[in-house]
Design a protein around this motif. Structure first.
Motif, PDB file in Angstrom:
ATOM      1  N   GLU A  47       0.819  -1.221   0.000  1.00  0.00           N
ATOM      2  CA  GLU A  47       0.000   0.000   0.000  1.00  0.00           C
ATOM      3  C   GLU A  47       0.853   1.272   0.000  1.00  0.00           C
ATOM      4  OE1 GLU A  47      -3.580   0.126   2.384  1.00  0.00           O
ATOM      5  OE2 GLU A  47      -3.402  -2.017   2.791  1.00  0.00           O
ATOM      6  N   LYS A  48       1.994   1.262   0.685  1.00  0.00           N
ATOM      7  CA  LYS A  48       2.868   2.430   0.680  1.00  0.00           C
ATOM      8  C   LYS A  48       3.410   2.691  -0.718  1.00  0.00           C
ATOM      9  CE  LYS A  48       4.441   2.305   5.513  1.00  0.00           C
ATOM     10  NZ  LYS A  48       5.623   2.180   6.400  1.00  0.00           N
ATOM     11  N   GLN A  49       3.797   1.630  -1.413  1.00  0.00           N
ATOM     12  CA  GLN A  49       4.311   1.779  -2.774  1.00  0.00           C
ATOM     13  C   GLN A  49       3.221   2.265  -3.726  1.00  0.00           C
ATOM     14  OE1 GLN A  49       5.721  -2.283  -3.018  1.00  0.00           O
ATOM     15  NE2 GLN A  49       7.866  -1.619  -2.980  1.00  0.00           N
ATOM     16  N   GLY A  92       1.553   7.089  -7.053  1.00  0.00           N
ATOM     17  CA  GLY A  92       0.436   7.912  -7.507  1.00  0.00           C
ATOM     18  C   GLY A  92      -0.817   7.128  -7.837  1.00  0.00           C
ATOM     19  N   TYR A  93      -0.984   5.966  -7.193  1.00  0.00           N
ATOM     20  CA  TYR A  93      -2.155   5.133  -7.443  1.00  0.00           C
ATOM     21  C   TYR A  93      -2.974   4.999  -6.161  1.00  0.00           C
ATOM     22  CZ  TYR A  93      -0.343   3.470 -11.962  1.00  0.00           C
ATOM     23  OH  TYR A  93       0.100   3.374 -13.257  1.00  0.00           O
ATOM     24  N   GLN A  94      -4.141   4.396  -6.307  1.00  0.00           N
ATOM     25  CA  GLN A  94      -4.969   4.030  -5.162  1.00  0.00           C
ATOM     26  C   GLN A  94      -5.652   2.705  -5.480  1.00  0.00           C
ATOM     27  OE1 GLN A  94      -7.758   7.237  -4.773  1.00  0.00           O
ATOM     28  NE2 GLN A  94      -8.975   6.648  -6.551  1.00  0.00           N
ATOM     29  N   LEU A  95      -6.011   1.975  -4.444  1.00  0.00           N
ATOM     30  CA  LEU A  95      -6.669   0.689  -4.647  1.00  0.00           C
ATOM     31  C   LEU A  95      -8.078   0.877  -5.192  1.00  0.00           C
ATOM     32  CD1 LEU A  95      -5.644  -1.225  -1.397  1.00  0.00           C
ATOM     33  CD2 LEU A  95      -4.939  -1.789  -3.724  1.00  0.00           C
ATOM     34  N   LYS A  96      -8.468   0.001  -6.098  1.00  0.00           N
ATOM     35  CA  LYS A  96      -9.841  -0.001  -6.566  1.00  0.00           C
ATOM     36  C   LYS A  96     -10.736  -0.539  -5.448  1.00  0.00           C
ATOM     37  CE  LYS A  96      -8.684  -0.739 -11.450  1.00  0.00           C
ATOM     38  NZ  LYS A  96      -8.803  -1.643 -12.620  1.00  0.00           N
TER      39      LYS A  96
END
Length: 340
Positions: free
Chosen positions: A294-296, A301-305
């Motif tokens: 999650e840190k990576q 510049g992403y987020q989980l769907k």
């Protein structure tokens, strides 16, 4: 032949290691023998099937497969939810090296599963029964020496259950079965030997009727003790030696990183140690995937769907000794609004 030697299995919980589901399980399944797994709910039947099928790994002990073993049919894992049924089928065909006849195998899977238009819809929209049908059809599309079934003959309506039973009869002509079923008639119909799982232990019986009898006697004993208001204490039986158990030879269990990845992408992440995790991350990279924590994800510049589950749970080598959830960047994450 399948050799299970001193297998222990438990799962990590939010409060640490859970209780042992399997503890010191050992037996040998000879070639061309159909075996039924018997036990109460929660006794470890599905866990043992997953271990034998190679979609999960034991904490201790080993499993040696001297034959081609299918994945567990009917448990619904190992499917990529964002792909359609057809796309999942193509992916599995390619893994098994059937690029040349892929159209024929896809046609067979589509016809057998009777999914209709849903075959071209995302698997995450499927019911558990539809997922089981797809898993069953995928397994039948390939030739294995041993097929593993988890309640698959109880899937679907009456017509499909009859179809599944007929398919099992045909399989018995050229392959072995290892199956879980709560239907005594089904076990007697397809199985010769039985393994009764009780309190983490496995008890081998050459005759399925003897295994069912031991299970029933234990249930009656538990019921009578419970009625009397006394703590339940079951009799521990020694593990009978199964045929050819003296032929055990040391070898590594052939559980591939690709199989673990496939399981995780289907919503059933496997927990692995640090070294095994590094191997799986490398294998994912070779397949064009990128496993990140999650840190990576945030740093990139992403987020989980929404509603995604980890692909893998990797043991951390840091002093706090925690497990790290890993996700597949390209399929499970999306660019944040403010990222470039």
């Amino acid at each position: 032949m399948i050799i299970v030697e001193d297998v222990h299995k438990r799962y990590q919980t939010d409060h640490g290691a859970g209780k042992w589901v399997l503890q010191g399980v050992s037996f040998t399944i000879p070639p061309r023998l159909n075996v039924g797994l018997i036990g109460r709910n929660g006794s470890g039947k599905s866990t043992l099937l997953r271990l034998i099928g190679g979609v999960d790994t034991p904490n201790r002990g080993r499993i040696e497969r001297r034959c081609r073993v299918s994945w567990p049919m009917g448990f619904g894992g190992g499917l990529q939810g964002s792909l359609t049924g057809r796309q999942n089928a193509k992916f599995v065909c390619r893994i098994h090296g059937h690029e040349a006849d892929i159209d024929d195998r896809i046609a067979y899977i589509q016809e057998f599963t009777e999914l209709g238009e849903a075959f071209d819809e995302q698997v995450k929209t499927y019911s558990s029964g539809m997922r089981s049908r797809l898993q069953f059809g995928l397994s039948l599309a390939f030739d294995f020496d041993v097929y593993i079934s988890d309640e698959v003959t109880a899937t679907g309506d009456t017509a499909f259950r009859k179809k599944a039973a007929e398919s099992f009869k045909k399989l018995a002509d050229h392959a072995s079965l290892i199956m879980v079923s709560h239907g005594e008639g089904t076990l007697k119909q397809f199985c010769t030997a039985g393994i009764w799982l009780n309190e983490g232990q496995a008890h081998w019986f050459d005759d399925i009727d003897d295994a069912l009898r031991a299970y029933k006697d234990n249930q009656e004993e538990r019921a009578s003790v419970s009625v009397a208001g006394l703590p339940v204490q079951t009799k521990q039986q020694p593990m009978p030696v199964s045929p050819s158990s003296q032929e055990v030879k040391k070898s590594e269990s052939p559980i591939t990183p690709l199989a673990i990845l496939k399981e995780g992408l289907g919503g059933n992440p496997v927990t692995v140690d640090h070294a095994e995790g590094r191997k799986i991350i490398k294998a994912a990279k070779q397949e064009g995937m990128k496993l990140v924590n999650e840190k990576q994800i945030t740093k990139l510049g992403y987020q989980l769907k929404p509603a995604v589950t980890p692909v893998l749970k990797k043991y951390s080598s840091t002093p706090d000794e925690k497990y790290i959830d890993l996700y597949e960047l390209h399929s499970q994450c999306e660019k944040t609004v403010n990222s470039k």
